[in-house]
Design a protein around this motif. Sequence first.
Motif, short mmCIF file in Angstrom:
data_model
loop_
_atom_site.label_atom_id
_atom_site.label_comp_id
_atom_site.label_asym_id
_atom_site.label_seq_id
_atom_site.Cartn_x
_atom_site.Cartn_y
_atom_site.Cartn_z
N LEU A 283 -6.22 -3.20 6.00
CA LEU A 283 -6.95 -3.62 4.80
C LEU A 283 -7.80 -2.48 4.24
O LEU A 283 -7.80 -2.22 3.03
CB LEU A 283 -7.85 -4.82 5.15
N ASP A 284 -8.48 -1.77 5.13
CA ASP A 284 -9.30 -0.62 4.71
C ASP A 284 -8.42 0.45 4.04
O ASP A 284 -8.81 1.06 3.04
CB ASP A 284 -10.03 -0.01 5.90
N ALA A 285 -7.24 0.70 4.62
CA ALA A 285 -6.33 1.71 4.07
C ALA A 285 -5.82 1.30 2.69
O ALA A 285 -5.72 2.13 1.77
CB ALA A 285 -5.17 1.93 5.02
N ILE A 286 -5.50 0.02 2.53
CA ILE A 286 -5.01 -0.49 1.24
C ILE A 286 -6.12 -0.39 0.19
O ILE A 286 -5.88 0.02 -0.95
CB ILE A 286 -4.49 -1.93 1.38
N GLN A 287 -7.35 -0.72 0.60
CA GLN A 287 -8.48 -0.63 -0.35
C GLN A 287 -8.74 0.82 -0.74
O GLN A 287 -9.04 1.11 -1.89
CB GLN A 287 -9.72 -1.30 0.25
N LEU A 288 -8.60 1.73 0.23
CA LEU A 288 -8.75 3.16 -0.06
C LEU A 288 -7.68 3.60 -1.06
O LEU A 288 -7.96 4.35 -2.01
CB LEU A 288 -8.63 3.98 1.24
N CYS A 289 -6.47 3.13 -0.87
CA CYS A 289 -5.35 3.46 -1.77
C CYS A 289 -5.66 3.02 -3.20
O CYS A 289 -5.46 3.77 -4.16
CB CYS A 289 -4.08 2.77 -1.25
N ILE A 290 -6.17 1.81 -3.34
CA ILE A 290 -6.49 1.27 -4.67
C ILE A 290 -7.65 2.06 -5.29
O ILE A 290 -7.61 2.42 -6.48
CB ILE A 290 -6.82 -0.23 -4.59
N ARG A 291 -8.65 2.36 -4.47
CA ARG A 291 -9.82 3.10 -4.95
C ARG A 291 -9.44 4.50 -5.41
O ARG A 291 -9.87 4.97 -6.47
CB ARG A 291 -10.84 3.20 -3.82
N GLU A 292 -8.64 5.19 -4.61
CA GLU A 292 -8.31 6.59 -4.89
C GLU A 292 -7.23 6.73 -5.97
O GLU A 292 -7.28 7.65 -6.77
CB GLU A 292 -7.81 7.27 -3.60
N PHE A 293 -6.25 5.83 -5.96
CA PHE A 293 -5.07 6.02 -6.81
C PHE A 293 -4.87 4.91 -7.85
O PHE A 293 -3.92 4.96 -8.62
CB PHE A 293 -3.82 6.17 -5.94
N GLY A 294 -5.73 3.92 -7.81
CA GLY A 294 -5.68 2.88 -8.85
C GLY A 294 -4.60 1.84 -8.69
O GLY A 294 -4.40 1.00 -9.57
N SER A 295 -3.87 1.89 -7.57
CA SER A 295 -2.75 0.95 -7.41
C SER A 295 -2.38 0.83 -5.93
O SER A 295 -2.78 1.65 -5.11
CB SER A 295 -1.55 1.46 -8.20
N PHE A 296 -1.63 -0.20 -5.60
CA PHE A 296 -1.01 -0.35 -4.28
C PHE A 296 0.35 -0.99 -4.49
O PHE A 296 0.44 -2.10 -4.98
CB PHE A 296 -1.89 -1.20 -3.35
N ASP A 297 1.40 -0.23 -4.18
CA ASP A 297 2.77 -0.69 -4.49
C ASP A 297 3.64 -0.91 -3.26
O ASP A 297 4.67 -1.59 -3.36
CB ASP A 297 3.45 0.34 -5.40
N GLY A 298 3.27 -0.30 -2.13
CA GLY A 298 4.15 -0.43 -0.98
C GLY A 298 3.45 -0.16 0.33
O GLY A 298 2.48 0.61 0.40
N LEU A 299 3.94 -0.84 1.37
CA LEU A 299 3.46 -0.63 2.73
C LEU A 299 4.65 -0.25 3.61
O LEU A 299 5.68 -0.93 3.59
CB LEU A 299 2.83 -1.92 3.29
N TYR A 300 4.50 0.81 4.37
CA TYR A 300 5.53 1.20 5.36
C TYR A 300 4.85 1.15 6.72
O TYR A 300 3.93 1.93 6.98
CB TYR A 300 6.04 2.60 5.03
N HIS A 301 5.28 0.22 7.57
CA HIS A 301 4.66 0.10 8.89
C HIS A 301 5.55 0.77 9.93
O HIS A 301 6.62 0.27 10.25
CB HIS A 301 4.42 -1.36 9.28
N VAL A 302 5.06 1.89 10.46
CA VAL A 302 5.80 2.66 11.46
C VAL A 302 5.14 2.55 12.84
O VAL A 302 5.81 2.66 13.87
CB VAL A 302 5.89 4.16 11.05
#
Length: 258
Positions: free
Chosen positions: A69-88
């Motif tokens: 969740l923190d990583a997704i929020q960082l993604c939205i904050r930094e880049f303005g969007s969240f389009d995909g998750l890759y779980h490795v």
Amino acid sequence: MENWLANKSIVIIGGTTGLGFSAAKAFVRNGANVVVVGRNPENCLVAELHLGNTARAKQGDATHPQTALDAIQLCIREFGSFDGLYHVAGGSGEKFGDGPLHELSLEGWNKTLDLNLTSLMLSNQAAIRTFMGMNKGGSILNMSSVLAHAPAAQHFANHAYATAKSAVIGFSKSIAASYASKNIRVNVLTPGIIEGLENSTEASDKFIKSKQPLDGGRYGLPNDLDGISVYFMSDYARFTTGQIFTVDGGWEITDGQY
């Protein structure tokens, strides 16, 4: 090369080493912004340095509920969007006591499932909730293993690991069915045995060479999965969900010599 991922912002759980880091580099080359998550702070620094200014790295343990969740929020904050998750993120539970069933410890079972399955449930849940909250579609790509459906008892009898990776497939198909109408796609990669195997022996190395005979017979390399991971994150895969794609050098259709 065409920018398959232009304007995409993607979070990779387990993205600072191995398969995840290789994918991160491929995503960036194809025009994406990425947030990579890893447990080791040094690997995070190295990843951010290598990936450049369209990437951020975040230290975190994938088995903790807040990490994705923190990583997704960082993604939205930094880049303005969240389009995909890759779980490795995941891996062997051998050091905790995973192994053949008659030797498997309860701690080995629990830790291996936690590492490979609970972490994935948490990241997928965070992604689904975010996509729904933003009222948009998106792509989730999950990591299984060829051992989920094509076992090799003599060298790879880690039964908790096989269970977890098999469960990734059932889980992914199930959520793919539930969220397809919301334009959220969920697909799975099942790689063969990748280089850097813990506890490899001369015998297991020889077995891999015959069991994965493509390209001269070898272990898989992290970049063997780059092309297909880019595809599943791109709009070329917009009509594809609930699919299992295997990149195994021929493992599944080859006998392998003991």
